[in-house]
Design a protein around this motif. Sequence first.
Motif, PDB file in Angstrom:
ATOM      1  N   LEU A   8       0.970  -1.056  -0.094  1.00  0.00           N
ATOM      2  CA  LEU A   8       0.677   0.202  -0.161  1.00  0.00           C
ATOM      3  C   LEU A   8       1.028   0.968  -0.445  1.00  0.00           C
ATOM      4  CD1 LEU A   8      -2.158  -0.986   2.291  1.00  0.00           C
ATOM      5  CD2 LEU A   8      -2.701  -1.289  -0.164  1.00  0.00           C
ATOM      6  N   PRO A   9       1.087   1.149  -1.120  1.00  0.00           N
ATOM      7  CA  PRO A   9       2.349   2.768  -1.256  1.00  0.00           C
ATOM      8  C   PRO A   9       1.178   4.026  -0.951  1.00  0.00           C
ATOM      9  CG  PRO A   9       1.006   2.246  -3.339  1.00  0.00           C
ATOM     10  CD  PRO A   9       0.936   1.284  -2.489  1.00  0.00           C
ATOM     11  N   GLY A  10       2.111   5.315  -0.151  1.00  0.00           N
ATOM     12  CA  GLY A  10       2.038   6.737   0.270  1.00  0.00           C
ATOM     13  C   GLY A  10       1.193   6.667   1.329  1.00  0.00           C
ATOM     14  N   ILE A  39      -9.520   1.087   4.115  1.00  0.00           N
ATOM     15  CA  ILE A  39     -10.124   0.189   3.699  1.00  0.00           C
ATOM     16  C   ILE A  39      -9.673  -0.892   2.625  1.00  0.00           C
ATOM     17  CG2 ILE A  39     -11.148  -2.163   4.430  1.00  0.00           C
ATOM     18  CD1 ILE A  39     -12.565  -1.062   6.513  1.00  0.00           C
ATOM     19  N   HIS A  40      -8.365  -1.117   2.378  1.00  0.00           N
ATOM     20  CA  HIS A  40      -8.255  -2.306   1.313  1.00  0.00           C
ATOM     21  C   HIS A  40      -8.351  -3.877   0.743  1.00  0.00           C
ATOM     22  CE1 HIS A  40      -5.919   1.213   0.842  1.00  0.00           C
ATOM     23  NE2 HIS A  40      -5.858   1.308  -0.635  1.00  0.00           N
ATOM     24  N   HIS A  41      -8.993  -3.898  -0.016  1.00  0.00           N
ATOM     25  CA  HIS A  41      -9.108  -5.871  -0.371  1.00  0.00           C
ATOM     26  C   HIS A  41      -8.510  -6.261  -0.955  1.00  0.00           C
ATOM     27  CE1 HIS A  41     -11.376  -8.785  -2.265  1.00  0.00           C
ATOM     28  NE2 HIS A  41     -11.655  -9.406  -1.406  1.00  0.00           N
ATOM     29  N   SER A  42      -8.201  -7.863  -0.609  1.00  0.00           N
ATOM     30  CA  SER A  42      -6.948  -8.455  -1.940  1.00  0.00           C
ATOM     31  C   SER A  42      -7.619  -9.812  -1.362  1.00  0.00           C
ATOM     32  CB  SER A  42      -5.701  -8.123  -1.462  1.00  0.00           C
ATOM     33  OG  SER A  42      -4.922  -9.225  -1.724  1.00  0.00           O
ATOM     34  N   ARG A  43      -6.840 -10.485  -2.764  1.00  0.00           N
ATOM     35  CA  ARG A  43      -7.712 -12.116  -2.333  1.00  0.00           C
ATOM     36  C   ARG A  43      -6.581 -12.402  -2.529  1.00  0.00           C
ATOM     37  NH1 ARG A  43     -12.465 -14.449  -2.014  1.00  0.00           N
ATOM     38  NH2 ARG A  43     -11.744 -15.686  -3.316  1.00  0.00           N
ATOM     39  N   ASP A  44      -5.047 -11.818  -3.080  1.00  0.00           N
ATOM     40  CA  ASP A  44      -3.489 -12.944  -2.808  1.00  0.00           C
ATOM     41  C   ASP A  44      -2.741 -11.888  -2.347  1.00  0.00           C
ATOM     42  OD1 ASP A  44      -3.592 -10.198  -4.899  1.00  0.00           O
ATOM     43  OD2 ASP A  44      -2.760 -11.475  -6.338  1.00  0.00           O
ATOM     44  N   LEU A  45      -2.918 -11.447  -1.029  1.00  0.00           N
ATOM     45  CA  LEU A  45      -1.756 -10.343  -0.637  1.00  0.00           C
ATOM     46  C   LEU A  45      -0.892  -9.342  -1.483  1.00  0.00           C
ATOM     47  CD1 LEU A  45      -1.021 -13.247   2.165  1.00  0.00           C
ATOM     48  CD2 LEU A  45      -2.548 -10.745   1.971  1.00  0.00           C
ATOM     49  N   HIS A  47      -2.356  -7.788  -4.811  1.00  0.00           N
ATOM     50  CA  HIS A  47      -2.516  -7.002  -5.462  1.00  0.00           C
ATOM     51  C   HIS A  47      -4.074  -6.385  -4.239  1.00  0.00           C
ATOM     52  CE1 HIS A  47      -1.306  -9.467  -8.027  1.00  0.00           C
ATOM     53  NE2 HIS A  47      -0.901  -7.814  -9.286  1.00  0.00           N
ATOM     54  N   TRP A  48      -4.181  -4.583  -4.357  1.00  0.00           N
ATOM     55  CA  TRP A  48      -4.588  -4.843  -3.363  1.00  0.00           C
ATOM     56  C   TRP A  48      -5.916  -3.508  -4.190  1.00  0.00           C
ATOM     57  CZ3 TRP A  48      -5.244  -6.690   1.664  1.00  0.00           C
ATOM     58  CH2 TRP A  48      -4.489  -7.476   1.979  1.00  0.00           C
ATOM     59  N   GLN A 327       0.405 -19.256  -1.205  1.00  0.00           N
ATOM     60  CA  GLN A 327       0.105 -20.393  -2.768  1.00  0.00           C
ATOM     61  C   GLN A 327      -1.813 -19.893  -2.463  1.00  0.00           C
ATOM     62  OE1 GLN A 327       0.553 -24.062  -0.504  1.00  0.00           O
ATOM     63  NE2 GLN A 327       2.500 -23.334   0.349  1.00  0.00           N
ATOM     64  N   LEU A 328      -1.498 -18.415  -3.601  1.00  0.00           N
ATOM     65  CA  LEU A 328      -2.183 -18.371  -4.211  1.00  0.00           C
ATOM     66  C   LEU A 328      -2.455 -17.955  -5.840  1.00  0.00           C
ATOM     67  CD1 LEU A 328      -3.748 -16.396  -1.021  1.00  0.00           C
ATOM     68  CD2 LEU A 328      -5.276 -18.260  -1.822  1.00  0.00           C
ATOM     69  N   PRO A 329      -4.316 -18.639  -6.291  1.00  0.00           N
ATOM     70  CA  PRO A 329      -3.429 -17.245  -7.683  1.00  0.00           C
ATOM     71  C   PRO A 329      -3.924 -15.944  -7.350  1.00  0.00           C
ATOM     72  CG  PRO A 329      -5.357 -18.498  -7.125  1.00  0.00           C
ATOM     73  CD  PRO A 329      -4.872 -18.640  -6.725  1.00  0.00           C
ATOM     74  N   GLU A 330      -2.596 -15.422  -8.666  1.00  0.00           N
ATOM     75  CA  GLU A 330      -2.960 -13.780  -8.725  1.00  0.00           C
ATOM     76  C   GLU A 330      -4.653 -13.395  -8.688  1.00  0.00           C
ATOM     77  OE1 GLU A 330       0.341 -11.635 -10.149  1.00  0.00           O
ATOM     78  OE2 GLU A 330       1.850 -12.997  -9.726  1.00  0.00           O
ATOM     79  N   HIS A 331      -4.239 -12.344  -8.329  1.00  0.00           N
ATOM     80  CA  HIS A 331      -5.502 -11.717  -8.236  1.00  0.00           C
ATOM     81  C   HIS A 331      -5.810 -10.436  -8.649  1.00  0.00           C
ATOM     82  CE1 HIS A 331     -10.195 -11.932  -8.040  1.00  0.00           C
ATOM     83  NE2 HIS A 331     -10.365 -10.533  -7.488  1.00  0.00           N
TER      84      HIS A 331
END
Length: 545
Positions: A8-10, A39-45, A47-48, A327-331
Amino acid sequence: MKIENPILPGFNPDPSIVRVGGDYYIATSTFEWFPGVQIHHSRDLKHWRLVTRPLDRAAQLDMRGNPDSGGVWAPCLSHADGQFWLIYTDVKRRDGAWKDSHNYLVTAPAIEGPWSDPVYLNSSGFDPSLFHDADGRKWLLNMIWNHNRTGGARFGGIVIQEYSVAETRLVGEIRNIYRGTDHKLTEGPHLYRRDGWYYLLTAEGGTGYDHAATMARSRDLFGPYEIDPAKHVLTSKDTDPGHLLQRAGHADIVETEAGEHFMVHLCSRPLDGTRKAGTGAGIHSDDVRRSPLGRETSIQRLVWEEGQFPRLAHDGPAPAAEIEGPQLPEHPFDPTPSRRTFDEALPPEFQWLRTPEPARLFSLTDRPGALRLFGRESPGSAFEHALVARRQEHLRYMAETEIDVAPGDYQHFAGLVAWYGRNKFHYLAVTADEDGRRVLTVYSCAADWPDARIDYPVTPLPLPDGPLRLGLDVDGAALTFRYTTEGGEWADLGVTLDQSAISDEAGNGPGNNFTGAFVGMCAHDTSGRGRPADFLSFTYEAHHG
């Protein structure tokens, strides 16, 4: 999958992370910026995307009058009993012996809301968190502030008290369960239950270059807590000054569905080296590291063996700039458009300062297709300041806006601003001279603490009527302004300003300033007449190479 830090830059400090099924959410501090809590959301840790700022109305948050770097400190986001729980602090006073820090709880059935009205908890200290124990009982932790002591001793330890869901209040005895280590300034508690132990993660050493994350554990919720023999599970304090991620600390831990562990933490990326006197007007010339991007959020892979304290997977406590992901697909998510217009809603990356009454500051309907800002109080105001801005996320970038304003006199001014706080900003402003002629000028306040002296680095330039385009370019510690009239060529104003002053460390140093650089649009009318300025677009682009 490799993950590059920061994620999460900035300005995104004090991360609190939670997993709900296959979804991950991080809540970060927003201080005096409204709406409160990102609040940010991700499926792969890796991309947010920003999904919500839940504190969006006066019943939940009103920061008018709060000091710079007051407001929302260190939220804690958790999920239990089929709903989200968000704990946050609203800091009304932060200087001197006393702190007025009020702690609240809101809940929601889904991350997008609706979020409830707040439950008041206490005001004994800041950095509250909520621990949901296996027996269903809930416990509030926070650091306790001791105004009778000085320095680091004012951080009086971590206290715990039960929260009654049925009574919607704290109940029972208040216990001080942990006094911290000799690194002092113990804050930011998060509690975990694992392998028959209660693990207590805290932040220590202040949020400057000695910051750290420390772990302790106990068989009993109320202690005593034994300190990790390694003391700090995460810190940059012993790294070379050239290490990319500095000031690492204030962390939280999440476990994936596959049983992998990751730690999110705040950090900063100081500018490379320093600029010496003679390299440009106004450039910072000493050897103090400065971080215009403020405190960002990064992530580290952990190894947490049964019955043991956790360790960073790459050995040692220093944060890594790149890690092996889960061990998750990129999202991935769609990128944020670089150019924004104002046809309907305010773009989600933008915020404003303090007030829960945005209609007093701006309108998206008075002039269709434009963001109309109403000139309110001065740039130093802690009450009604018509500034709408987004985070600086890159050390090199450009920003542009198109403005249409007809200032009636020199008390009415509006334009493009690089902003940190009332003592730290560079402002390219359209205003009028004493004869009422429209001119372009620059107001600069480069952290001249505590006087907040304004410099006027350019001679005001006469302007024709009609819309203008205003631009700025940032290259590390250097900022330059430019402008063009309709159909004309860009003209540089011929002055280089110190962008390193728009940082945590400038002024009275890290540990006293907690936000980060923004860039955006503002309007002021110190006559009190609320005269407007219209902004037709805004562009933010990273400079690469």
